[in-house]
Motif scaffolding. Structure first.
Motif, mmCIF file in Angstrom:
data_model
loop_
_atom_site.group_PDB
_atom_site.id
_atom_site.type_symbol
_atom_site.label_atom_id
_atom_site.label_comp_id
_atom_site.label_asym_id
_atom_site.label_seq_id
_atom_site.Cartn_x
_atom_site.Cartn_y
_atom_site.Cartn_z
ATOM 1 N N LYS A 1 -0.084 2.046 -4.690
ATOM 2 C CA LYS A 1 -0.495 2.835 -3.520
ATOM 3 C C LYS A 1 -2.007 2.801 -3.325
ATOM 4 N N ASN A 2 -2.402 2.389 -2.117
ATOM 5 C CA ASN A 2 -3.817 2.338 -1.731
ATOM 6 C C ASN A 2 -4.682 1.540 -2.704
ATOM 7 N N GLN A 3 -4.116 0.452 -3.207
ATOM 8 C CA GLN A 3 -4.854 -0.400 -4.132
ATOM 9 C C GLN A 3 -4.641 -1.870 -3.748
ATOM 10 N N CYS A 4 -5.736 -2.618 -3.691
ATOM 11 C CA CYS A 4 -5.641 -4.046 -3.392
ATOM 12 C C CYS A 4 -4.952 -4.740 -4.561
ATOM 13 N N LEU B 1 0.811 -1.217 0.000
ATOM 14 C CA LEU B 1 0.000 0.000 0.000
ATOM 15 C C LEU B 1 0.845 1.269 0.000
ATOM 16 N N LYS C 1 -7.674 -4.868 -7.293
ATOM 17 C CA LYS C 1 -7.381 -3.551 -7.884
ATOM 18 C C LYS C 1 -8.332 -2.463 -7.376
ATOM 19 N N GLN C 2 -9.054 -2.753 -6.323
ATOM 20 C CA GLN C 2 -9.958 -1.767 -5.739
ATOM 21 C C GLN C 2 -9.223 -0.942 -4.685
ATOM 22 N N LYS C 3 -9.813 0.191 -4.323
ATOM 23 C CA LYS C 3 -9.221 1.081 -3.329
ATOM 24 C C LYS C 3 -9.070 0.338 -2.002
ATOM 25 N N THR D 1 -6.891 0.979 1.896
ATOM 26 C CA THR D 1 -5.957 1.719 2.742
ATOM 27 C C THR D 1 -5.575 0.863 3.938
#
Length: 108
Positions: A65-68, A59, A72-74, A76
């Protein structure tokens, strides 16, 4: 009054009990990114489990950054939940199993 050594032994025993409870659910699951045994396991809102340190590395990486890395989803760090003996029952049905083939794509 307990001495320091006795307290350390009790702490280690408590950790063993916690690890046993987590092991019942997680089995011998390895961290998909490192291939090592899970340490400080954390689950994403999407059901993927890795060591918390692996999640943090991903992350913080500028490319992811801040992506699974799986969906590929948001995502944090705050949305991760560290799995403990107290909450493993609550989350165990949400854990997504990853196949060997999928795992090969994600090794660090």
């Amino acid at each position: 009054n307990k001495n320091k050594k006795e307290n350390e032994v009790e702490d280690e025993e408590e950790m063993d009990v916690e690890q046993d409870a987590l092991s019942l659910v997680l089995g011998d699951m390895n961290d998909i990114m490192t291939g090592d045994k899970l340490v400080d396991p954390a689950i994403s809102p999407y059901g993927y489990v890795m060591s918390y340190s692996s999640w943090c590395s991903i992350l913080r990486n500028s490319k992811t950054k801040n992506q699974c890395p799986f969906t590929k989803q948001k995502l944090t760090r705050r949305s991760l939940v560290k799995l403990t003996v107290d909450n493993i029952e609550q989350y165990k049905d949400e854990i997504v199993n990853i196949t060997e083939e999928e795992a090969k794509k994600f090794k660090l």
